[in-house]
Design a protein around this motif. Structure first.
Motif, PDB file in Angstrom:
ATOM      1  N   LEU A  38     134.909  42.808 -43.048  1.00 34.55           N
ATOM      2  CA  LEU A  38     134.280  41.966 -44.069  1.00 34.55           C
ATOM      3  C   LEU A  38     132.972  42.604 -44.512  1.00 34.55           C
ATOM      4  N   ASN A  40     129.101  43.408 -45.597  1.00 36.02           N
ATOM      5  CA  ASN A  40     127.875  43.176 -44.836  1.00 36.02           C
ATOM      6  C   ASN A  40     126.756  42.559 -45.644  1.00 36.02           C
ATOM      7  N   LYS A  44     128.509  39.870 -51.331  1.00 40.08           N
ATOM      8  CA  LYS A  44     129.868  40.449 -51.355  1.00 40.08           C
ATOM      9  C   LYS A  44     130.845  39.585 -50.560  1.00 40.08           C
ATOM     10  N   LEU A  45     130.343  39.017 -49.465  1.00 38.53           N
ATOM     11  CA  LEU A  45     131.201  38.145 -48.658  1.00 38.53           C
ATOM     12  C   LEU A  45     131.647  36.940 -49.486  1.00 38.53           C
ATOM     13  N   GLN A  46     130.686  36.369 -50.237  1.00 37.06           N
ATOM     14  CA  GLN A  46     131.006  35.209 -51.071  1.00 37.06           C
ATOM     15  C   GLN A  46     132.034  35.591 -52.142  1.00 37.06           C
ATOM     16  N   GLN A  48     134.272  37.876 -51.972  1.00 35.75           N
ATOM     17  CA  GLN A  48     135.583  38.018 -51.336  1.00 35.75           C
ATOM     18  C   GLN A  48     136.178  36.633 -51.029  1.00 35.75           C
ATOM     19  N   TYR A 143     135.149  34.335 -42.146  1.00 36.53           N
ATOM     20  CA  TYR A 143     134.094  34.156 -43.153  1.00 36.53           C
ATOM     21  C   TYR A 143     132.892  33.447 -42.532  1.00 36.53           C
ATOM     22  N   LYS A 146     130.997  35.673 -40.075  1.00 35.82           N
ATOM     23  CA  LYS A 146     130.189  36.684 -40.783  1.00 35.82           C
ATOM     24  C   LYS A 146     128.966  36.032 -41.423  1.00 35.82           C
ATOM     25  N   GLN A 147     129.158  34.833 -41.977  1.00 43.29           N
ATOM     26  CA  GLN A 147     127.997  34.115 -42.547  1.00 43.29           C
ATOM     27  C   GLN A 147     126.940  33.901 -41.470  1.00 43.29           C
TER      28      GLN A 147
END
Ligand code: URA
Length: 219
Positions: A38, A40, A44-46, A48, A143, A146-147
């Motif tokens: 995922l 970093n 970008k996480l959001q 995805q 998710y 990672k958050q």
């Protein structure tokens, strides 16, 4: 990582099922091994997560409710799943239970809602306001983890039994664990009742008030 792999495999199997297959003895598609790491950055996480189709909740959602607040917050609130209002607006805790959560944060902890970070165990609304299934919760978990890693809060407040259960693996009744302190993975986890439980059971507000006072002292 294993959850994500299983979710991708499940997605392929659903695709085959839609094509009419009822049985397959082989790994469905010999696609190249997908990149399962995922991003970093939260941005970008959001991005995805907003494009996620790893579980069936993606079919009925209006918006992915990723989370909102201060990306460097010391305090993080984790609820269960978006409800109808959250699904419509794409923001967490903006319905009736959200109004109560905001009051809890601002009137008892004396911090602005924008200064904490708020998210949920699953990012898409389960229809009929049911609890997310274990598959949905585990599929969405990377998710959330990672958050948590990227925001790195000092204190996480698990709102309700579902959040507590998926953050700790412990199934003890929330009434027994509320207000207790759990040190894990570099943060302090404190479970308390979910605001929607408080709307149905106003007499439990005094317990949450006690929990919040204790959190205020820890802060
Ligand atoms: N209930 C939750 O658990 N989360 C929300 O975002 C709204 C209601």
């Amino acid at each position: 990582m294993k959850n994500l792999k299983n979710a991708l495999l499940l997605k392929q199997l659903y695709r085959l099922k839609q094509l009419g297959y009822s049985y397959t003895s082989v790994v469905p598609f010999q696609e190249e091994e997908p990149d399962l790491t995922l991003p970093n950055t939260l941005e970008k996480l959001q991005k995805q997560a907003l494009e996620c189709h790893l579980c069936l909740l993606s079919k009925s959602r209006t918006h992915v409710v990723f989370g909102e607040g201060d990306l460097n917050a010391d305090l993080m609130f984790i609820g269960e799943a978006p409800g109808a209002t959250e699904d419509r607006l794409g923001k967490p805790f903006v319905g009736r239970s959200g109004e109560l959560l905001t009051k809890m944060i601002e009137n008892v902890l004396h911090v602005k809602r924008e200064e904490v970070y708020i998210t949920n165990i699953v990012k898409c609304r389960p229809t009929d306001n049911r609890e997310p299934s274990p598959t949905e919760a585990h599929t969405c978990q990377p998710y959330l983890l990672k958050q948590i890693e990227l925001i790195s809060p000092k204190i996480i407040i698990a709102l309700g039994a579902t959040a507590y259960h998926y953050l700790t693996g412990d199934e003890t009744n929330i009434s027994k664990v509320r207000g207790t302190i759990h040190k894990q993975n570099g943060y302090t986890l404190i479970p308390t009742y979910h605001p929607s439980y408080l709307l149905r059971n106003p007499s439990a507000k005094k317990d949450v008030f006690e929990d919040l006072k204790m959190i205020k002292e820890l802060m």
